[in-house]
Design a protein around this motif. Structure first.
Motif, PDB file in Angstrom:
ATOM      1  N   ARG A  17      14.103  53.795  33.063  1.00 30.34           N
ATOM      2  CA  ARG A  17      13.288  52.666  32.598  1.00 30.34           C
ATOM      3  C   ARG A  17      14.117  51.736  31.707  1.00 30.34           C
ATOM      4  NH1 ARG A  17       9.121  56.717  32.770  1.00 30.34           N
ATOM      5  NH2 ARG A  17       9.508  57.366  30.620  1.00 30.34           N
ATOM      6  N   GLU A  18      14.909  52.309  30.812  1.00 28.81           N
ATOM      7  CA  GLU A  18      15.794  51.498  29.961  1.00 28.81           C
ATOM      8  C   GLU A  18      16.763  50.682  30.826  1.00 28.81           C
ATOM      9  OE1 GLU A  18      17.885  54.009  27.206  1.00 28.81           O
ATOM     10  OE2 GLU A  18      16.032  54.960  26.525  1.00 28.81           O
ATOM     11  N   PHE A  19      17.343  51.347  31.796  1.00 29.20           N
ATOM     12  CA  PHE A  19      18.277  50.695  32.714  1.00 29.20           C
ATOM     13  C   PHE A  19      17.581  49.580  33.497  1.00 29.20           C
ATOM     14  CE2 PHE A  19      19.661  50.774  37.230  1.00 29.20           C
ATOM     15  CZ  PHE A  19      20.906  50.177  37.089  1.00 29.20           C
ATOM     16  N   ARG A  44      11.854  56.477  40.312  1.00 31.40           N
ATOM     17  CA  ARG A  44      10.502  56.431  39.726  1.00 31.40           C
ATOM     18  C   ARG A  44      10.523  55.683  38.392  1.00 31.40           C
ATOM     19  NH1 ARG A  44      10.017  62.100  41.913  1.00 31.40           N
ATOM     20  NH2 ARG A  44       8.660  61.811  43.702  1.00 31.40           N
ATOM     21  N   GLY A  45      11.547  55.938  37.587  1.00 39.34           N
ATOM     22  CA  GLY A  45      11.662  55.234  36.313  1.00 39.34           C
ATOM     23  C   GLY A  45      11.853  53.740  36.505  1.00 39.34           C
ATOM     24  N   ILE A  46      12.668  53.363  37.482  1.00 39.36           N
ATOM     25  CA  ILE A  46      12.876  51.942  37.777  1.00 39.36           C
ATOM     26  C   ILE A  46      11.548  51.302  38.192  1.00 39.36           C
ATOM     27  CG2 ILE A  46      13.963  50.310  39.379  1.00 39.36           C
ATOM     28  CD1 ILE A  46      16.418  52.202  39.404  1.00 39.36           C
ATOM     29  N   SER A 141      27.894  52.674  36.202  1.00 37.68           N
ATOM     30  CA  SER A 141      29.127  51.909  36.137  1.00 37.68           C
ATOM     31  C   SER A 141      29.156  50.793  37.168  1.00 37.68           C
ATOM     32  CB  SER A 141      30.343  52.831  36.356  1.00 37.68           C
ATOM     33  OG  SER A 141      30.274  53.408  37.653  1.00 37.68           O
ATOM     34  N   GLY A 142      30.148  49.951  37.024  1.00 38.67           N
ATOM     35  CA  GLY A 142      30.434  48.943  38.020  1.00 38.67           C
ATOM     36  C   GLY A 142      29.515  47.748  37.981  1.00 38.67           C
ATOM     37  N   GLY A 143      29.800  46.881  38.913  1.00 36.40           N
ATOM     38  CA  GLY A 143      28.967  45.706  39.089  1.00 36.40           C
ATOM     39  C   GLY A 143      28.808  44.890  37.830  1.00 36.40           C
ATOM     40  N   LYS A 144      27.685  44.268  37.758  1.00 36.49           N
ATOM     41  CA  LYS A 144      27.370  43.427  36.623  1.00 36.49           C
ATOM     42  C   LYS A 144      26.339  44.110  35.734  1.00 36.49           C
ATOM     43  CE  LYS A 144      24.181  40.919  39.552  1.00 36.49           C
ATOM     44  NZ  LYS A 144      23.715  39.660  40.054  1.00 36.49           N
ATOM     45  N   SER A 145      26.464  45.437  35.601  1.00 39.79           N
ATOM     46  CA  SER A 145      25.510  46.200  34.816  1.00 39.79           C
ATOM     47  C   SER A 145      25.421  45.660  33.396  1.00 39.79           C
ATOM     48  CB  SER A 145      25.904  47.673  34.775  1.00 39.79           C
ATOM     49  OG  SER A 145      25.041  48.380  33.918  1.00 39.79           O
ATOM     50  N   ARG A 146      24.204  45.408  32.956  1.00 36.99           N
ATOM     51  CA  ARG A 146      23.958  44.915  31.608  1.00 36.99           C
ATOM     52  C   ARG A 146      23.398  46.029  30.733  1.00 36.99           C
ATOM     53  NH1 ARG A 146      23.146  41.658  35.691  1.00 36.99           N
ATOM     54  NH2 ARG A 146      21.167  42.581  36.177  1.00 36.99           N
ATOM     55  N   PHE A 147      23.428  47.239  31.243  1.00 35.45           N
ATOM     56  CA  PHE A 147      22.861  48.401  30.536  1.00 35.45           C
ATOM     57  C   PHE A 147      23.826  48.908  29.493  1.00 35.45           C
ATOM     58  CE2 PHE A 147      22.017  53.070  30.498  1.00 35.45           C
ATOM     59  CZ  PHE A 147      20.771  53.016  29.931  1.00 35.45           C
TER      60      PHE A 147
END
Length: 147
Positions: A17-19, A44-46, A141-147
């Motif tokens: 959910r945080e992600f 499920r969290g997403i 990891s990777g991509g444009k993760s803003r987490f």
């Protein structure tokens, strides 16, 4: 890169959910992990964050589940793929995979490590590894993760 240890399915969903709060239209999330690692719990969290009302399950036999949700007051689709039963990368375009993957929603792909060359560099990878009966090591990891 972000790494954490989850000690329960609820904790995995909570971290998901945080992600998910950082996800935007067009994002691609690649889920990697063994059978039973917790990939579907993460989904499920997403889906919680996007207020999806449908029951979330792994689309092992259907290959794709589409969940309708809401993001910033407007409708959004979450495309949940499971590539476990796909034999070859050449099957992906035949099922319309790329149309969804590069569409206007958020794409979440379980077993993405089976066809790594198919995904763009900006995709976000979530690696989930069991490291005990109830513990999971999760690395984003990777991509444009803003987490």
């Amino acid at each position: 890169m972000k790494e954490f240890l989850s000690r329960s399915a609820e904790e995995t969903r909570g971290r998901a959910r945080e992600f998910a709060e950082t996800l935007q239209r067009g994002d691609i999330v690649l889920l990697v992990g063994t059978l039973g690692a917790g990939k579907t719990e993460f989904v499920r969290g997403i889906c919680d964050v996007f207020h999806c009302t449908a029951s979330v399950s792994s689309p092992t036999f259907t290959l794709l589940n589409i969940y309708e949700g809401v993001s910033k007051g407007s409708a959004i689709s979450l495309y949940h793929f499971d590539l476990y039963r796909i034999e070859s990368e050449t099957e992906l375009p035949a099922i319309g995979f790329d149309e969804y993957l590069f569409g206007d929603g958020v794409s979440i792909v379980e077993w993405a490590d089976r066809f790594p060359r198919f995904f763009p560099k900006q995709a976000i990878t979530v690696q989930i590894e069991p490291c005990g009966e109830n513990e999971r090591r999760v690395v984003i990891s990777g991509g444009k993760s803003r987490f």
